[in-house]
Write a protein that holds these residues in place. Sequence first.
Motif, PDB file in Angstrom:
ATOM      1  N   THR A  34       0.880  -1.193  -0.085  1.00 32.92           N
ATOM      2  CA  THR A  34      -0.009  -0.051   0.019  1.00 32.92           C
ATOM      3  C   THR A  34       0.928   1.336  -0.158  1.00 32.92           C
ATOM      4  N   GLY A  35       0.505   2.180  -0.501  1.00 29.18           N
ATOM      5  CA  GLY A  35       1.023   3.691  -0.453  1.00 29.18           C
ATOM      6  C   GLY A  35       2.053   3.753  -1.448  1.00 29.18           C
ATOM      7  N   LEU A  36       2.251   2.864  -2.402  1.00 30.20           N
ATOM      8  CA  LEU A  36       3.151   3.459  -3.732  1.00 30.20           C
ATOM      9  C   LEU A  36       2.723   4.609  -4.476  1.00 30.20           C
ATOM     10  N   GLU A  37       1.732   4.867  -4.449  1.00 34.22           N
ATOM     11  CA  GLU A  37       1.224   6.017  -5.002  1.00 34.22           C
ATOM     12  C   GLU A  37       1.778   7.771  -4.482  1.00 34.22           C
ATOM     13  N   TYR A  38       2.187   7.291  -3.263  1.00 36.32           N
ATOM     14  CA  TYR A  38       3.037   8.433  -2.844  1.00 36.32           C
ATOM     15  C   TYR A  38       4.218   8.864  -3.518  1.00 36.32           C
ATOM     16  N   SER A  39       4.869   7.662  -3.965  1.00 30.77           N
ATOM     17  CA  SER A  39       6.117   8.077  -4.752  1.00 30.77           C
ATOM     18  C   SER A  39       5.881   8.624  -6.043  1.00 30.77           C
ATOM     19  N   PHE A  40       4.677   8.531  -6.572  1.00 32.05           N
ATOM     20  CA  PHE A  40       4.385   9.017  -7.888  1.00 32.05           C
ATOM     21  C   PHE A  40       4.070  10.494  -7.703  1.00 32.05           C
ATOM     22  N   ASP A  41       3.308  10.564  -6.432  1.00 33.31           N
ATOM     23  CA  ASP A  41       2.850  12.184  -6.451  1.00 33.31           C
ATOM     24  C   ASP A  41       4.312  13.036  -6.006  1.00 33.31           C
ATOM     25  N   GLU A  42       5.093  12.337  -5.324  1.00 36.15           N
ATOM     26  CA  GLU A  42       6.475  13.072  -4.803  1.00 36.15           C
ATOM     27  C   GLU A  42       7.198  13.318  -6.208  1.00 36.15           C
ATOM     28  N   TYR A  43       7.308  12.391  -7.046  1.00 33.60           N
ATOM     29  CA  TYR A  43       7.952  12.415  -8.230  1.00 33.60           C
ATOM     30  C   TYR A  43       7.338  13.925  -9.253  1.00 33.60           C
ATOM     31  N   GLU A  44       6.242  13.972  -9.266  1.00 34.70           N
ATOM     32  CA  GLU A  44       5.697  15.187  -9.753  1.00 34.70           C
ATOM     33  C   GLU A  44       5.922  16.314  -9.310  1.00 34.70           C
ATOM     34  N   ARG A  45       5.934  16.298  -7.912  1.00 37.91           N
ATOM     35  CA  ARG A  45       6.289  17.732  -7.150  1.00 37.91           C
ATOM     36  C   ARG A  45       7.737  18.040  -7.381  1.00 37.91           C
ATOM     37  N   GLU A  46       8.565  16.956  -7.144  1.00 36.44           N
ATOM     38  CA  GLU A  46      10.069  17.304  -7.527  1.00 36.44           C
ATOM     39  C   GLU A  46      10.418  17.986  -8.993  1.00 36.44           C
ATOM     40  N   LYS A  47       9.668  17.115  -9.853  1.00 33.42           N
ATOM     41  CA  LYS A  47       9.835  17.774 -11.168  1.00 33.42           C
ATOM     42  C   LYS A  47       9.319  19.055 -11.601  1.00 33.42           C
ATOM     43  N   ARG A  48       8.256  19.262 -11.083  1.00 35.75           N
ATOM     44  CA  ARG A  48       7.654  20.831 -11.203  1.00 35.75           C
ATOM     45  C   ARG A  48       8.555  21.783 -10.505  1.00 35.75           C
ATOM     46  N   ALA A  49       9.066  20.987  -9.129  1.00 34.66           N
ATOM     47  CA  ALA A  49       9.920  22.194  -8.542  1.00 34.66           C
ATOM     48  C   ALA A  49      11.371  22.846  -9.428  1.00 34.66           C
ATOM     49  N   ILE A  50      11.701  21.727 -10.291  1.00 41.55           N
ATOM     50  CA  ILE A  50      12.715  22.110 -10.992  1.00 41.55           C
ATOM     51  C   ILE A  50      12.726  22.613 -12.505  1.00 41.55           C
ATOM     52  N   GLY A  51      11.247  22.706 -12.491  1.00 41.89           N
ATOM     53  CA  GLY A  51      11.083  23.449 -13.771  1.00 41.89           C
ATOM     54  C   GLY A  51      10.338  22.665 -15.018  1.00 41.89           C
ATOM     55  N   TRP A  52      10.099  21.443 -14.713  1.00 39.86           N
ATOM     56  CA  TRP A  52       9.537  20.269 -15.786  1.00 39.86           C
ATOM     57  C   TRP A  52       8.198  20.957 -16.023  1.00 39.86           C
ATOM     58  N   GLU A  53       8.046  20.855 -17.475  1.00 40.41           N
ATOM     59  CA  GLU A  53       6.492  21.141 -17.794  1.00 40.41           C
ATOM     60  C   GLU A  53       5.720  20.022 -17.859  1.00 40.41           C
ATOM     61  N   SER A  54       4.485  20.066 -17.870  1.00 41.83           N
ATOM     62  CA  SER A  54       3.729  18.841 -17.594  1.00 41.83           C
ATOM     63  C   SER A  54       3.922  17.681 -18.744  1.00 41.83           C
ATOM     64  N   LYS A  55       4.204  18.325 -19.815  1.00 38.16           N
ATOM     65  CA  LYS A  55       4.447  17.274 -21.045  1.00 38.16           C
ATOM     66  C   LYS A  55       5.655  16.472 -20.749  1.00 38.16           C
ATOM     67  N   ASP A  56       6.636  17.018 -20.072  1.00 40.10           N
ATOM     68  CA  ASP A  56       7.559  15.900 -19.874  1.00 40.10           C
ATOM     69  C   ASP A  56       7.481  15.225 -18.755  1.00 40.10           C
ATOM     70  N   ILE A  57       6.540  15.638 -17.759  1.00 38.00           N
ATOM     71  CA  ILE A  57       6.332  14.736 -16.573  1.00 38.00           C
ATOM     72  C   ILE A  57       5.465  13.702 -16.784  1.00 38.00           C
ATOM     73  N   TYR A  58       4.552  13.806 -17.945  1.00 40.63           N
ATOM     74  CA  TYR A  58       3.724  12.830 -18.285  1.00 40.63           C
ATOM     75  C   TYR A  58       4.173  12.140 -19.445  1.00 40.63           C
ATOM     76  N   SER A  59       4.950  12.296 -19.931  1.00 41.17           N
ATOM     77  CA  SER A  59       5.697  11.570 -21.169  1.00 41.17           C
ATOM     78  C   SER A  59       5.866  10.285 -20.727  1.00 41.17           C
ATOM     79  N   TYR A  60       5.928   9.083 -22.104  1.00 43.01           N
ATOM     80  CA  TYR A  60       5.976   7.853 -21.626  1.00 43.01           C
ATOM     81  C   TYR A  60       7.474   7.662 -21.647  1.00 43.01           C
ATOM     82  N   SER A  61       8.463   8.314 -22.025  1.00 41.06           N
ATOM     83  CA  SER A  61       9.686   8.124 -22.495  1.00 41.06           C
ATOM     84  C   SER A  61      10.264   7.817 -20.927  1.00 41.06           C
TER      85      SER A  61
END
Length: 390
Positions: free
Chosen positions: A93-120
């Motif tokens: 249980t709780g693996l989704e917290y790692s996904f949420d943290e990943y999104e926050r970290e990437k936004r904090a360093i300036g990633w755009e949504s298209k980079d965060i959600y891309s499948y690369s």
Amino acid sequence: MTSEIIDWDEDLPPATPEEEYESLVRTLRRTNGFRLLFVECVPSEGKRLIAKVQTDFPRKKVEVLPLNESVYNFYNLIEELPKRDEINILFVTGLEYSFDEYEREKRAIGWESKDIYSYSWRGVPPVLMNINQQRERFLDNFKICFVFLLPKFGIEYFIHRAPDFFDWRSSLFKFSMDQESLQAESMQACSERWQLEQYLALTPEARKRELVRLQGLIDEDGQTSEQKAELFFEQALLYRSAEDYAKAIASYDKALEFKPDKHEAWINRGSALDDLGRLEDAIASYDKALEFKPDKHDAWNNRGIALRNLGRLEDAIASYDKALEFKPDDTSAFYNKACCYALHSQIDQAIQNLQQAINLNPDEWREMAKTDSDFDSMRSDVRFQALIQG
């Protein structure tokens, strides 16, 4: 939906919770050794499911791995589990917290949504990269049936970011809450904290858990528009308490999609816009609130503050007067009027309104004055000195 094949045929009626549970039980009974099972459910439903499986499988060792914070190397976590070789079924249980943290970290360093959600590879959270890379080692070294309990957005993360792992030796089950339980849990989530100050007291980890919990409830089938509006409103309060004003505004917008006349959302949205310095937009949001609730004094007061910050002092005073029309003991409105008059060099009116604020609440106005540069306009006047000393 069956346990062995994901059937996307929309003409088939969805399985009931009882049918889905029986399907899961059959799969667990047939499994001896390594396997991957994915269960889409909210955390509270997951707890009930775990308790039921532990009761129904007394001869198997059923364990739970709760992940209450972000993880990177999932393989090592399993490898280091005590008495790992004795475990037959492991709920994660709780693996989704790692996904949420990943999104926050990437936004904090300036990633755009298209980079965060891309499948690369660049758009894959580290924990899922680790799972993909270690896939064969899971099979070779762990004789465990893994059951990942995830909300809807967590399942979608797996499908798009770790498709090889998700499709490999796996089955998917979906446990939706019944309408009564869903409504009860949603109402509880929306009534536990009513004040922004209580949100501010949360630790970052606790706030993250609440955000994930709310998103899981929002995604549940069967939510009413009214309840979705309340859940998005709570989500916005959490984002605002973390000073993530852009996300707070987006959540207020979602709440208003479902309940356009929710005046509290319009007011709070205006405050978040104010925090971003978007004063004209903030005033427009307060105006929308007042369309639905003309007697809401704090909307008038907030509107006056935004107008004062724009230098529109007469309009601001008129707004404060409306606040006082509906709440004659509004200390903040009297104090703010005093500042506007002082900026207008109308010290008599400033002193008069400040006296009203002091009479109503001698502590509240001092707190406001501590961080208000406009207040300095009155300090040099001898009547002001006599007022605060008296």
